[in-house]
Design an enzyme around this catalytic site. Sequence first.
Site: not given
Length: 313
Positions: A136, A139-140
């Site tokens: 993701c 997300c990261d």
Amino acid sequence: LSERARDVAIVGGGVAGCTAALYARRYGLDTLVLERAVLGGQAAVAVRIENYPGFPEGISGAELAQRIHEQAAKLGVEFVTAEVKGLARREDGTWLLHTDAEPVQAIAVIVATGAAPRRLRIPGEQELLGLGVSYCATCDGFFFRGRPVAVIGGGNTALEEALYLADLCPRVYVVHRRDALRADQYLQVRAAARANIEFVWDSVAVEVLGREQVEGLRIRNVKTNEERVLEVSGVFVAIGHEAQTEWLGSYVERNNGFIVTNERMETASPGLFAAGDVRDRPVRQITTAIGDATVAAYYAYYYVADFKARQQA
Ligand code: NDP
């Protein structure tokens, strides 16, 4: 065996499962949600959700999931931590869910177990998960700013992730196993216009390199068989999602593992519904999961009412 048959048992406590529970409860159904791990599902890991209507400033996935769960719990939905291992139709027409704890009996079942990112299954992927391997980018991605990264895949997700990362990283390799992208044209045009996105065609990842953290990605050209190493600190795998539905045996029809339903969210077996990312459909968003869940609860309600009327007749 649980002491009574529930009206509806919902498998999965993500956004779809909790929404289905909320609606089922408002229809007056005795509703139980089974979740094997943490409530919230995939949405709960999203740092910020910016396309959920009504929240123009965005909302964290964890908070959104928590709020939906609270709303359902307040109405009297019962939540149980258990993994469902299988199900069977009983002679009286109810369903029996086999779990790693007590079995559960229910008139209707809504499957809302979601999907998980597909894995490459290559050396280093599991070992370096969270140490540079991610599923993701939104997300990261931020952790990799200023460093070169690779995205694997040629679909919409891969290109959206590459475009997102191109704002943070000096170089973004997109490694794709063919020489043509699956992604929509508008994304292809946008990605091609970015000087720091480099496409690596006809290539597959064979090994993620590094000990404490990702130091490189070994790739192989499938036409020439030549191998080389991309010096990257991050590897973002975007090769689609898969659903775990084996436990449903032959009670459902599947497409690539995803459950086929009609517009009423009915599967091949009466009284067995599916909603959210586990369902076979092209768009997998929180909003569509919520829509599915609403429809599933509605038709589950009518199924339960009919079932009870037949029993009394
Ligand atoms: P897709 O299934 O669309 O694409 C997966 C990509 O990964 C394909 O290019 C595929 O290659 C490749 N791939 C699959 N398995 C492997 C493997 N084992 N090794 C290497 N490469 C592999 O998944 P997405 O997650 O991109 O999208 C899922 C759905 O969500 C799609 O319907 C998509 O349109 C939709 N979506 C829409 C968005 C939007 O409209 N903005 C944004 C994100 C997703 P190949 O092409 O050769 O099969």
